[in-house]
Design a protein around this motif. Structure first.
Motif, short mmCIF file in Angstrom:
data_model
loop_
_atom_site.label_atom_id
_atom_site.label_comp_id
_atom_site.label_asym_id
_atom_site.label_seq_id
_atom_site.Cartn_x
_atom_site.Cartn_y
_atom_site.Cartn_z
N PHE A 1 13.90 -5.19 8.67
CA PHE A 1 12.50 -4.88 8.35
C PHE A 1 12.35 -3.50 7.75
CE2 PHE A 1 13.15 -3.10 12.53
CZ PHE A 1 12.43 -1.91 12.51
N VAL A 2 11.17 -3.28 7.18
CA VAL A 2 10.72 -1.96 6.74
C VAL A 2 9.36 -1.72 7.39
CG1 VAL A 2 9.96 -0.53 4.80
CG2 VAL A 2 11.95 -2.01 4.54
N ARG A 3 9.17 -0.55 7.98
CA ARG A 3 7.87 -0.15 8.52
C ARG A 3 7.37 1.04 7.69
NH1 ARG A 3 4.90 -0.75 13.06
NH2 ARG A 3 6.52 -1.96 14.09
N ILE A 4 6.17 0.91 7.11
CA ILE A 4 5.61 1.96 6.27
C ILE A 4 4.35 2.51 6.92
CG2 ILE A 4 4.51 2.44 4.04
CD1 ILE A 4 6.44 0.54 2.74
N LEU A 5 4.30 3.84 7.04
CA LEU A 5 3.16 4.54 7.62
C LEU A 5 2.18 4.92 6.52
CD1 LEU A 5 1.85 6.11 10.05
CD2 LEU A 5 3.23 8.07 9.33
N HIS A 6 0.90 4.57 6.70
CA HIS A 6 -0.15 4.90 5.74
C HIS A 6 -0.87 6.18 6.14
CE1 HIS A 6 -0.09 0.28 5.65
NE2 HIS A 6 0.71 0.72 4.69
N ASP A 7 -1.62 6.75 5.21
CA ASP A 7 -2.27 8.04 5.46
C ASP A 7 -3.32 7.98 6.55
OD1 ASP A 7 -0.68 9.16 3.52
OD2 ASP A 7 -2.20 9.11 1.94
N ASP A 8 -3.87 6.80 6.85
CA ASP A 8 -4.87 6.69 7.91
C ASP A 8 -4.25 6.37 9.27
OD1 ASP A 8 -4.12 4.09 7.50
OD2 ASP A 8 -6.12 3.32 7.03
N GLY A 9 -2.92 6.36 9.35
CA GLY A 9 -2.24 6.13 10.62
C GLY A 9 -1.87 4.69 10.88
N THR A 10 -2.34 3.76 10.05
CA THR A 10 -1.92 2.37 10.20
C THR A 10 -0.49 2.21 9.69
OG1 THR A 10 -2.82 1.75 8.04
CG2 THR A 10 -4.28 1.51 9.95
N MET A 11 0.16 1.11 10.08
CA MET A 11 1.55 0.87 9.70
C MET A 11 1.70 -0.56 9.23
SD MET A 11 3.22 2.65 13.11
CE MET A 11 2.07 1.72 14.14
N ARG B 1 0.85 -1.19 0.00
CA ARG B 1 0.00 0.00 0.00
C ARG B 1 0.88 1.23 0.00
NH1 ARG B 1 -4.09 1.60 5.00
NH2 ARG B 1 -4.79 3.61 4.17
N GLU B 2 0.40 2.31 -0.54
CA GLU B 2 1.15 3.57 -0.57
C GLU B 2 1.38 4.09 0.85
OE1 GLU B 2 0.77 8.11 -2.44
OE2 GLU B 2 -0.91 6.69 -2.54
N GLY B 3 2.53 4.71 1.07
CA GLY B 3 2.80 5.30 2.36
C GLY B 3 4.21 5.86 2.45
N VAL B 4 4.61 6.24 3.65
CA VAL B 4 5.92 6.82 3.91
C VAL B 4 6.75 5.83 4.72
CG1 VAL B 4 7.18 8.67 5.10
CG2 VAL B 4 5.06 9.19 3.86
N VAL B 5 7.99 5.62 4.30
CA VAL B 5 8.89 4.73 5.03
C VAL B 5 9.20 5.37 6.37
CG1 VAL B 5 11.12 3.57 5.04
CG2 VAL B 5 9.86 3.85 2.89
N MET B 6 8.74 4.73 7.43
CA MET B 6 8.83 5.28 8.78
C MET B 6 10.09 4.82 9.51
SD MET B 6 5.88 4.74 11.66
CE MET B 6 5.96 5.48 13.30
N GLN B 7 10.50 3.58 9.24
CA GLN B 7 11.59 2.97 10.01
C GLN B 7 12.15 1.80 9.20
OE1 GLN B 7 10.10 1.23 13.61
NE2 GLN B 7 12.10 1.08 14.59
N VAL B 8 13.46 1.61 9.25
CA VAL B 8 14.08 0.49 8.56
C VAL B 8 15.19 -0.10 9.43
CG1 VAL B 8 13.64 1.50 6.28
CG2 VAL B 8 15.87 1.83 7.36
N GLU B 9 15.50 -1.35 9.15
CA GLU B 9 16.66 -2.05 9.72
C GLU B 9 17.17 -2.99 8.66
OE1 GLU B 9 19.62 -3.46 11.05
OE2 GLU B 9 18.67 -2.21 12.59
N SER B 10 18.48 -2.98 8.39
CA SER B 10 19.01 -3.82 7.32
C SER B 10 20.35 -4.45 7.65
CB SER B 10 19.15 -3.01 6.03
OG SER B 10 20.07 -1.94 6.21
N ASP B 11 20.83 -4.33 8.89
CA ASP B 11 22.20 -4.73 9.21
C ASP B 11 22.35 -6.10 9.85
OD1 ASP B 11 23.42 -2.48 8.18
OD2 ASP B 11 23.15 -1.34 10.02
N PHE B 12 21.27 -6.74 10.28
CA PHE B 12 21.40 -8.04 10.94
C PHE B 12 21.64 -9.13 9.89
CE2 PHE B 12 18.77 -5.72 14.12
CZ PHE B 12 19.73 -5.68 15.11
N ASP B 13 22.38 -10.18 10.30
CA ASP B 13 22.77 -11.19 9.32
C ASP B 13 22.60 -12.61 9.80
OD1 ASP B 13 24.77 -11.24 11.19
OD2 ASP B 13 26.42 -10.96 9.79
N LYS B 14 21.89 -12.81 10.93
CA LYS B 14 21.74 -14.17 11.46
C LYS B 14 20.28 -14.45 11.80
CE LYS B 14 26.42 -14.64 13.36
NZ LYS B 14 26.92 -13.44 12.69
N ALA B 15 19.98 -15.75 11.91
CA ALA B 15 18.63 -16.19 12.26
C ALA B 15 18.73 -17.42 13.15
CB ALA B 15 17.82 -16.52 11.00
#
Length: 313
Positions: free
Chosen positions: A231-241, A204-218
């Motif tokens: 992860f990527v967290r995207i904020l939508h216009d109605d306030g959901t993420m 869905r369309e939105g603004v990238v609110m928060q990201v993390e890309s440096d971890f390398d293990k599971a």
């Protein structure tokens, strides 16, 4: 009023399957110059310095990173009183709650615990701390918990698009899955099977609110890996993420503050954090007043509306 002997800060983190938050860089560089001197830096040498580097000497070193908070507590002294501010590090609103971990002759205005909503990448004064009895000294310790999202968000009825660029897909864990979808933040999450490197799309369309890309293990140790998923967290216009998690190391292809359209590629799937194997964890979340909750959502796949069953298939 005496100067506080100790101000301690305990920050609350947003959770995925454990805790997830922004982390520091996960690698440094080591190289040797033509005089034999070894250097370290957070980026590889280049530009005007490249000629001074001994050929083949640049080494990339992976380092352990720790999650950091989405907000920072800042306390300033002001003529016998203390101003407690919350600094929001995200490109979206957050809610904070400030409380005393301990207090001796110190009171807050407003009384603690106190809540505040902080706008994206800004600060807010949460409380003013003064002596209850001005004739005596005092000390205090503070705790500030924080969550992403505006508690006044009002989710709309929206149909999301499939967040993977692949015609064939499988849901490995649906709503209420017993492995990791039992808490409120993940109850209505969906785990899509996806090989590492599969393009991940904005649902869905939105603004990238928060990201993390440096971890390398599971792994399956929740305490060790629960807070270490990319992860990527995207904020939508109605306030959901929307949360897109377990991405590949350096698999985030968007920047914080960037506006993305539905169907746009935002990353690459992977296998990081608390997980049994490669997949994409997708959830739509809202802040319900210092309580992060996932909510049911409608989604369209290649063959039409997607039926999301409860638990694992």
């Amino acid at each position: 009023m005496s100067t506080p002997r100790n101000i301690s800060i305990a920050m609350g983190l947003l959770a995925l399957a454990g805790s997830v938050a922004v982390a520091d860089a996960a690698k440094i560089y080591r190289w040797t110059d033509r005089n034999g001197v070894t250097h370290y830096g957070d980026s590889a040498p280049g530009g005007q310095h490249s000629d001074a580097v001994r050929a083949g000497s640049v080494k990339e070193i992976r380092v352990q990173v720790e999650p950091s908070a989405i907000a920072r507590l800042r306390v300033e002294s002001d003529e016998g009183r203390y101003l407690a501010y919350a600094d929001n590090t995200l490109a979206g609103p957050i809610e904070v709650m400030l409380s005393f971990a301990s207090t001796n002759n110190i009171v807050g205005d407003p009384p603690l615990p106190a809540r505040a909503t902080v706008k994206p990448r800004s600060s807010a004064l949460v409380a003013v701390l003064t002596a209850a009895d001005p004739g005596r000294g005092g000390d205090f310790e503070l705790r500030m918990d924080s969550l992403p999202g505006d508690p006044n968000a009002r989710p709309g009825d929206v149909e999301y698009v499939l967040p993977l660029s692949q015609p064939d897909f499988r849901i490995d864990q649906g709503y209420g899955g017993q492995f990791s979808h039992t808490d409120t933040q993940n109850r209505y999450a969906v785990d899509f099977a996806a090989d590492e490197g599969t393009p991940v799309l904005a649902a869905r369309e939105g603004v990238v609110m928060q990201v993390e890309s440096d971890f390398d293990k599971a792994g399956l140790n929740r305490e060790r890996y629960g807070g270490r998923a990319n992860f990527v967290r995207i904020l939508h216009d109605d306030g959901t993420m929307a949360l897109y998690a377990h991405l590949r190391t350096e698999g985030v292809l968007v920047r914080v503050g960037q506006r993305v359209r539905g169907g746009q590629q935002i990353g690459l799937s992977g296998n990081t954090g608390f997980t049994t194997g490669p997949h994409l964890h997708f959830a739509v979340q809202v802040n319900r007043g210092m309580r992060l909750e996932s909510i049911p959502f409608r989604m369209r796949g290649p063959a039409g509306p997607l039926r999301i069953a409860s638990g694992a298939p």
